[in-house]
Design an enzyme around this catalytic site. Sequence first.
Site, short mmCIF file in Angstrom:
data_model
loop_
_atom_site.label_atom_id
_atom_site.label_comp_id
_atom_site.label_asym_id
_atom_site.label_seq_id
_atom_site.Cartn_x
_atom_site.Cartn_y
_atom_site.Cartn_z
N SER A 63 0.80 -1.23 0.00
CA SER A 63 0.00 0.00 0.00
C SER A 63 0.83 1.27 0.00
CB SER A 63 -0.93 0.01 1.21
OG SER A 63 -1.90 -1.01 1.12
N ASP A 100 -5.87 0.57 -4.10
CA ASP A 100 -4.42 0.51 -4.28
C ASP A 100 -3.99 -0.85 -4.81
OD1 ASP A 100 -5.29 -0.62 -1.91
OD2 ASP A 100 -3.76 0.30 -0.65
#
Length: 524
Positions: free
Chosen positions: A110, A378
Amino acid sequence: MISPFLVLAIGTCLTNSLVPEKEKDPKYWRDQAQQTLKNALRLQKLNTNVVKNVIMFLGDGMGVSTVTAARILKGQLHHNPGEETRLEMDKFPYVALSKTYNTNAQVPDSAGTATAYLCGVKANEGTVGVSAATQRTQCNTTQGNEVTSILRWAKDSGKSVGIVTTTRVNHATPSAAYAHSADRDWYSDNEMPPEALSQGCKDIAYQLMHNVRDIEVIMGGGRKYMFPKNRTDVEYEMDEKARGTRLDGLNLVDIWKSFKPRHKHSHYVWNRTELLTLDPYGVDYLLGLFEPGDMQYELNRNSTTDPSLSEMVEIAIKILSKNPKGFFLLVEGGRIDHGHHEGKAKQALHEAVEMDQAIGRAGAMTSVEDTLTIVTADHSHVFTFGGYTPRGNSIFGLAPMVSDTDKKPFTSILYGNGPGYKVVGGERENVSMVDYAHNNYQAQSAVPLRHETHGGEDVAVFAKGPMAHLLHGVHEQNYIPHVMAYAACIGANLDHCASASSAGGPSPGPLFLLLALPSLGILF
């Protein structure tokens, strides 16, 4: 043991009984398709207004399978079969796919992805706000490799900016908006190695308060990283894990207050009651830290102490919208990811449904004429659901069949790996013997891991508002902030702005746009 024939018979009956009467008529489907066609034809007139406001919703770990399952759950929460339901993001007219890999990772994390969709450059996994020249954990590779974000570009152009998250405000996603760190885990100086401290690197919480000092709205968790080591938490007085972590003795909340102009109205709040008592139209700066670490899952949320994501988004927009130049707001549904990592699909999907509600709340408060809204993820997860389930089957329910190998039932939702791998007596656990509808039930996985992993497939990008049509097809993830900047005439994307206008006025024509785009280095 459940008879496979009985399960099949029950499934067949359910399938027949759950088909709505209107769906049996071909006219229903033809009319629906014709209306969709009319809506698509209207899109031929492109909205090329200059964007005043940009809102980015980031569902951490919200892959396509999560979006679909959340859609079904949303419908079932309203006592419908679920599959026919429309999420708020489903209503967005433009959809693209984003390639999520990091520069050094096929399946990303992330931090590197946040750097891509906020700063416009791909980066190494585990690093935030720096280029791929920075190596994770290596402080001495940071200097000179910092990259700025869409939040910084918006602030430099005179817009108000905000960050709202259900994770820590210094977690991977939000930190890429303001920090430059060789390691996403450097939440406070307590988590940093002595070498990094001696080389002058600063922790992410410190950077939040110092790098962009005039962020108007910051809301989420992460309270303990703002206070001196062992300082008792205001909410969890007896919990040692909730105590302050800072070795430098700084009180970053006090520092945040000291940076604000005296003539401005600044407020620090730590619970929902304090937040909802505020008049947002009388607030210039807001810092809300509602948990020592990440915020609670929506299903576990204490409605007295913790606001929902929708509530935080509404208040943020009310504060930011006072700026006549507009705003940029980053909203993260961050605990979708955590639910999946723990194998707790029910927690993850309820987080996704709550984020979709926040998307709807934001849409009701803004206009597509001057606000570009983007919803994306993401990365994905190794989360799936299948098993030939009948229409309207509970998304958390059993498949209408048993394994033809071990003769045991299985839930529709499964993970490729994770903590749900269970063996009882040398065999796969019989899920009919456990409460698979429990909020914290860990769905079975194929490979045993303490924490389930991310997935590497592309994720969806939903867009509406001015210039939303620039998101189409398959893109590199780092393309996203370039679209936002171009649409809002901020950052490096200014060449076309002289002849462009704000919402409602004349706009640059398609030919002008086609001529302008190559100068940005944008490839389709």
